[in-house]
Design a protein around this motif. Structure first.
Motif, mmCIF file in Angstrom:
data_model
loop_
_atom_site.group_PDB
_atom_site.id
_atom_site.type_symbol
_atom_site.label_atom_id
_atom_site.label_comp_id
_atom_site.label_asym_id
_atom_site.label_seq_id
_atom_site.Cartn_x
_atom_site.Cartn_y
_atom_site.Cartn_z
ATOM 1 N N LYS A 47 -10.448 -3.444 5.657
ATOM 2 C CA LYS A 47 -9.031 -3.448 5.984
ATOM 3 C C LYS A 47 -8.811 -3.359 7.487
ATOM 4 O O LYS A 47 -9.590 -2.790 8.219
ATOM 5 C CB LYS A 47 -8.357 -2.257 5.311
ATOM 6 N N ASP A 85 -2.216 5.117 -1.220
ATOM 7 C CA ASP A 85 -2.096 4.480 -2.540
ATOM 8 C C ASP A 85 -0.830 4.924 -3.253
ATOM 9 O O ASP A 85 -0.091 4.112 -3.824
ATOM 10 C CB ASP A 85 -3.309 4.826 -3.402
ATOM 11 N N LYS A 139 2.232 3.381 -1.816
ATOM 12 C CA LYS A 139 2.316 1.955 -2.157
ATOM 13 C C LYS A 139 2.939 1.765 -3.533
ATOM 14 O O LYS A 139 3.853 0.948 -3.706
ATOM 15 C CB LYS A 139 0.918 1.337 -2.131
ATOM 16 N N LYS A 153 4.052 -8.568 -0.747
ATOM 17 C CA LYS A 153 2.961 -7.863 -1.428
ATOM 18 C C LYS A 153 3.514 -6.773 -2.346
ATOM 19 O O LYS A 153 3.010 -6.559 -3.450
ATOM 20 C CB LYS A 153 2.009 -7.252 -0.403
ATOM 21 N N THR A 156 2.965 -6.368 -6.374
ATOM 22 C CA THR A 156 2.537 -5.118 -7.024
ATOM 23 C C THR A 156 3.533 -4.704 -8.100
ATOM 24 O O THR A 156 3.151 -4.281 -9.197
ATOM 25 C CB THR A 156 2.391 -3.991 -5.977
ATOM 26 N N THR A 181 -9.708 -6.271 -10.250
ATOM 27 C CA THR A 181 -8.860 -6.406 -9.060
ATOM 28 C C THR A 181 -7.470 -5.844 -9.297
ATOM 29 O O THR A 181 -6.943 -5.078 -8.488
ATOM 30 C CB THR A 181 -8.752 -7.888 -8.645
ATOM 31 N N SER A 182 -6.861 -6.223 -10.420
ATOM 32 C CA SER A 182 -5.511 -5.716 -10.704
ATOM 33 C C SER A 182 -5.555 -4.223 -11.013
ATOM 34 O O SER A 182 -4.654 -3.476 -10.619
ATOM 35 C CB SER A 182 -4.886 -6.486 -11.868
ATOM 36 N N ASN A 239 -5.940 -2.491 -7.504
ATOM 37 C CA ASN A 239 -4.972 -2.732 -6.429
ATOM 38 C C ASN A 239 -3.528 -2.930 -6.854
ATOM 39 O O ASN A 239 -2.618 -2.696 -6.056
ATOM 40 C CB ASN A 239 -5.402 -3.968 -5.628
ATOM 41 N N TYR A 240 -3.275 -3.389 -8.083
ATOM 42 C CA TYR A 240 -1.913 -3.806 -8.436
ATOM 43 C C TYR A 240 -1.273 -3.005 -9.570
ATOM 44 O O TYR A 240 -0.055 -3.047 -9.717
ATOM 45 C CB TYR A 240 -1.902 -5.294 -8.813
#
Length: 899
Positions: A83, A505, A508, A646, A650, A853-854, A857-858
């Motif tokens: 990052k 996190d 977010k 983004k 999310t 991945t989801s 992160n999502y």
């Protein structure tokens, strides 16, 4: 058992159709249609349908009907970009969660020595407390056996051995197996391990500190549980206890104080200030550089035109990078080979072969001798004994130990990627134009470290000095450098489970959750602006429509030397095809060069807009020539502070996931049926976000093993039925037992028994070797070969007996059992077979979809935690230990919590 054993067992229908959405009727409205939660990926159209004008604007899963994409899995973790500097920390939006600290923190004993106990919920969620052991002197804890009244038991405590139940190595990418609690009265005492293992390699377990008792009695118990029992010597033992008692008490008190300091309830703490400063004090030991290159043995050489070449170490190292990949897909890639050889020639100019060989053609280079040497070294490592592997790991851990943790604001925190990536060949992702380029060795002169003022500056573990030392409290990185291939910054951050990363996190997902209050306003604006006369506004509205409905990334400009990947704002004329009356066909390379193919029905106004944009452009021109990513994010932030494309992505992922779980989870289903529903919901989000992967190379092999295991269950069921028939022939007339198991004819039985026999013999041989290794380590005489032969003979005798039983419909159990117990065992096998078929179905369905991945992160982790509690599913079956450590703040939400 009837032949329907092999029919796919599917959970109940949901309100989604095969595309993951309600099917449209003739009027364009959507009506619910039954769908299986466990449909194969091959049957799930990789396409997404979208809202029509008459449909509510709440997002749903947009199924993607994709052509088979050329998906590359050539990337390695080392190539994953780290990052960039994190954004300024805003005032925390943390939701108070009293009691959440029990999920992750180690609780120090109170003054009386009694452990504070956390009330467990169902399922019990325990996070790793390994960090606590790193703060204290290495010392073994002893448990004291007490009687029912809390006093020490008079019975001498025997030597303790580690409980095999916990000797399981955890894998980061797999859910943790749920461990059964020990039965009352049979619980073993267990000494604490003083090995400073990495957290990710330890199983999660609940520590129960022993009750404290008077010093003399405690010491007596400790002495009796030592590894080497000593004969009783009156006087000597008491004196020894008196001499060491005070010292041990002070050490224990110190340890308790240090453990108490670790309990930092950041998710409950009030975050003051404007968030510009992330920390006040920071101390660490820098980064760990890989060891220098070791030259190959003299007889291992690169061959050129059939002759060995004497390369200097610098050139030999680069040749070795390619040789190690010789049997991989990279070595078959023209771009990879071209880039490697260009860089290799540059290295040879500075480090020419010692024997004067002129290397000019890639085709004449033979890396096979080097490759075979590397493979031999790998095989040698695999053949190491357990003791040798432990010794090697201990040496490696000792070298890395100073770099694994830092001290942040007085608290010990784990560092994430503290290792500097070694030199090698850049693999990239997908069709990256620079794959095969040489990644140079990073040296201290390339690295800038960020550390608190007034603390000792660490020394690198290799010769050299730091490029710079800064004291920037507004950033969270500990070190950075620029890699030479793409010129990107690489950063070292704290680990995923650290307080700073956890706060980031949580903020977010809270921001995405806050979008629920504003999403209707955003959708109202872009729907109205789709017919704006100002072209920029119309393009911007169309972009927002795609970002919301199709979950497209915003997209950024790419350089000529980067992969041709695009997002919404950078779509070009050729990336969208019009199909009247209102269908658009998207076909482009998204992030990581993953192909995005989607034929989707859109709003009529969107279709007309794309037609207008295409009429004004030609191939190679951007469709949204008046809109940039900054315009999109600026417009979104006008609706809600901090809102970006983004955040929208999310939000759509999490809200879709929540809706899918609510619609598809069977209330009275088995745990496996619920897990399949969870994975189906996760798959729908992965499809929505275009998280594809190439089917694993071992997938077919894995499925074959599962089929063999299923056949084993059926074989076991058949033998139990035959045992019933041997006891009483009336069971043959019962419908439940009358029919044979499907796919289990005589040939299948014979094949299964032969494979089973081979496995049993192999198991006996491995056990024989392992037992002998232990005996040798203990200085005892190993077992003779005759012991192994006798064991193999027993196995062969047993399988001869099974062979005689074939075709008789009778079976003799090793131990006699009443018929009701046999029937109960058959019923349990039926349940096991049903659950196993669901696992196979789920594995097949997810072979080309990347669920991780989801999930990382999502998807808001609180959705998973609440769902697990509500439906009595152990969270360890879904979250790996790494994710449990990453999301401690999410573990104790209420079961009824909703995104």
């Amino acid at each position: 058992m009837s032949s329907d054993d092999d029919r796919p067992i599917r959970p109940g229908p949901s309100s989604m159709n095969g595309n993951g959405r309600a099917a449209p009727n003739g009027n364009g409205r959507h009506e619910n249609a039954s769908s299986s939660l466990s449909e194969d990926d091959g049957d799930i159209p990789l396409s997404q349908s979208v809202r029509t004008k008459s449909e509510p604007l709440t997002p749903d899963v947009r199924a993607l009907k994709r052509k088979k994409a050329a998906v590359y899995s050539s990337s390695s973790e080392d190539d994953t970009p780290l990052k960039s500097s994190p954004a300024k920390q805003a005032k925390s939006a943390a939701v108070p969660m009293p009691g959440a600290v029990q999920a992750t923190a180690v609780h120090a004993p109170n003054g009386k020595g009694a452990a504070r106990k956390a009330k467990s919920t169902k399922p019990a969620i325990q996070s790793s407390d390994d960090d606590s052991d790193d703060d204290v002197p290495v010392a073994k804890k002893k448990r004291v056996t007490t009687n029912g009244k809390g006093r020490p038991a008079k019975k001498r405590v025997k030597k303790e051995e580690s409980d095999d139940e916990f000797d399981i190595e955890s894998e980061d990418d797999k859910p943790i197996a749920v461990k059964k609690p020990a039965a009352k009265g049979k619980r073993k005492l267990k000494e604490e391990s003083d090995a400073d293992d990495d957290e990710d390699d330890k199983p999660i377990k609940k520590k129960t500190p022993a009750k404290r008792t008077p010093v003399k009695k405690v010491k007596k118990e400790e002495a009796s549980s030592s590894e080497t029992p000593q004969p009783k010597k009156r006087g000597t033992k008491v004196k020894k206890e008196m001499d060491s008692g005070e010292d041990k008490k002070s050490k224990k008190k110190k340890k308790e104080e240090e453990e108490e300091e670790e309990v930092y309830k950041w998710w409950e703490a009030q975050q003051g200030g404007d968030g510009s400063e992330k920390w006040q004090t920071l101390e660490h030991n820098g980064v760990y550089f890989p060891p220098p290159y070791e030259a190959l043995p003299r007889n291992i050489k690169l061959r050129y035109n059939g002759k060995p070449v004497d390369l200097p170490p610098a050139a030999e190292e680069v040749a070795g990078f390619y040789a190690a990949l010789l049997e991989m897909d990279h070595a078959k890639d023209a771009t990879f080979n071209k880039n490697f050889f260009e860089d290799f020639l540059q290295v040879l100019k500075k480090n020419p072969p010692r024997d004067g060989t002129k290397i000019t053609k890639f085709e004449l280079c033979d890396f096979r001798p080097m490759y075979e040497h590397f493979e031999a070294v790998k095989a040698q490592k695999k053949s190491m004994t357990t003791a040798e592997k432990k010794d090697a790991k201990a040496i490696k851990d000792a070298l890395e130990a100073p770099y694994t943790h830092c001290v942040l604001d007085g608290r010990k925190e784990k560092v994430g990627n503290f290792r500097v990536e070694p030199p090698g060949l850049f693999r990239g992702r997908g069709e990256h134009p620079k794959k095969g380029r040489l990644k140079l060795r990073v040296r201290p002169e390339d690295v800038t470290i960020n550390i608190g003022e007034g603390v000792p500056i660490p020394k690198p573990n290799v010769p050299g000095t730091w490029k710079a030392v800064v004291h920037d409290k507004t950033v969270t990185w500990l070190a950075n450098w620029v890699e030479n291939v793409n010129g990107n910054y690489k950063y070292v951050f704290l680990a995923a489970g650290s307080s700073l990363k956890g706060q980031s996190d949580m903020q977010k997902f809270e921001k995405a959750r806050e979008l629920k209050k504003h999403v209707a306003t955003v959708r109202q604006w872009y729907n109205d602006a789709l017919k704006e006369k100002v072209m920029k506004e119309r393009q911007l509205a169309t972009c927002l429509y795609f970002i919301d409905v199709l979950a497209l990334r915003a997209g950024n400009e790419k350089g000529e030397d980067e992969a041709d990947t695009v997002g919404c704002c950078s779509l070009r004329y050729e990336h969208i095809t019009l199909e009247p009356p209102n269908f658009l066909v998207f076909d482009f390379l998204g992030k990581d060069s993953i192909r995005y193919y989607n034929r989707v029905q859109v709003d009529e106004r969107v279709f007309r807009n794309i037609k207008i944009f295409k009429d004004q452009t030609s191939e190679g021109d951007p469709l949204f020539d008046r809109v940039e990513t900054s315009d999109v994010n600026k417009k979104l932030s006008s609706f809600m502070k901090g809102l970006t494309a983004k955040v929208f992505r999310t939000y759509n992922a999490s809200i879709t996931f929540q809706q899918q779980l609510d619609q598809g989870t069977p209330e009275k289903g088995t745990v496996q049926e619920k897990l399949n529903a969870y994975n189906h919901a996760n798959r729908m989000v992965a499809i929505l976000c275009n998280h594809q992967r190439a089917a694993p190379k071992t997938h077919e092999q894995s499925m074959q093993k599962m089929k063999e295991k299923l056949r084993g269950f059926k074989y076991e069921r058949m033998k139990l039925r035959h045992a019933l028939f041997a006891i009483d022939s009336k069971f043959k007339k019962k419908k439940l037992y009358a029919e044979d198991e499907s796919d289990l004819d005589d040939d299948a039985v014979a094949e299964h028994e032969e494979q089973w026999k081979a496995r049993e013999i192999e198991k006996a041989e491995k056990k024989f070797l392992k037992d002998n290794e232990k005996l040798v380590e203990q200085g005892e005489k190993p077992q003779p070969e005759s012991a192994l032969k006798e064991k193999i003979k027993e196995v062969e005798t047993e399988f001869k007996r099974l062979k005689k039983e074939r075709g008789t419909n009778k079976h003799e159990l090793k131990r006699e059992k009443p018929t009701d117990k046999i029937e109960e065992a058959i019923q349990k096998l039926d349940e096991k077979i049903k659950a196993f078929k669901l696992q196979m179905e789920d594995r097949e369905a997810g072979k080309e979809v990347a669920l991780g991945t989801s999930k990382i992160n999502y998807l808001d982790p609180r959705i998973t935690a609440a769902w697990c509690k509500k439906h009595d599913v152990p969270i360890e079956k879904i979250f790996s230990k790494t994710l449990l450590t990453k999301f401690p703040w999410a573990m104790e939400v209420d079961p009824d919590w909703q995104f």
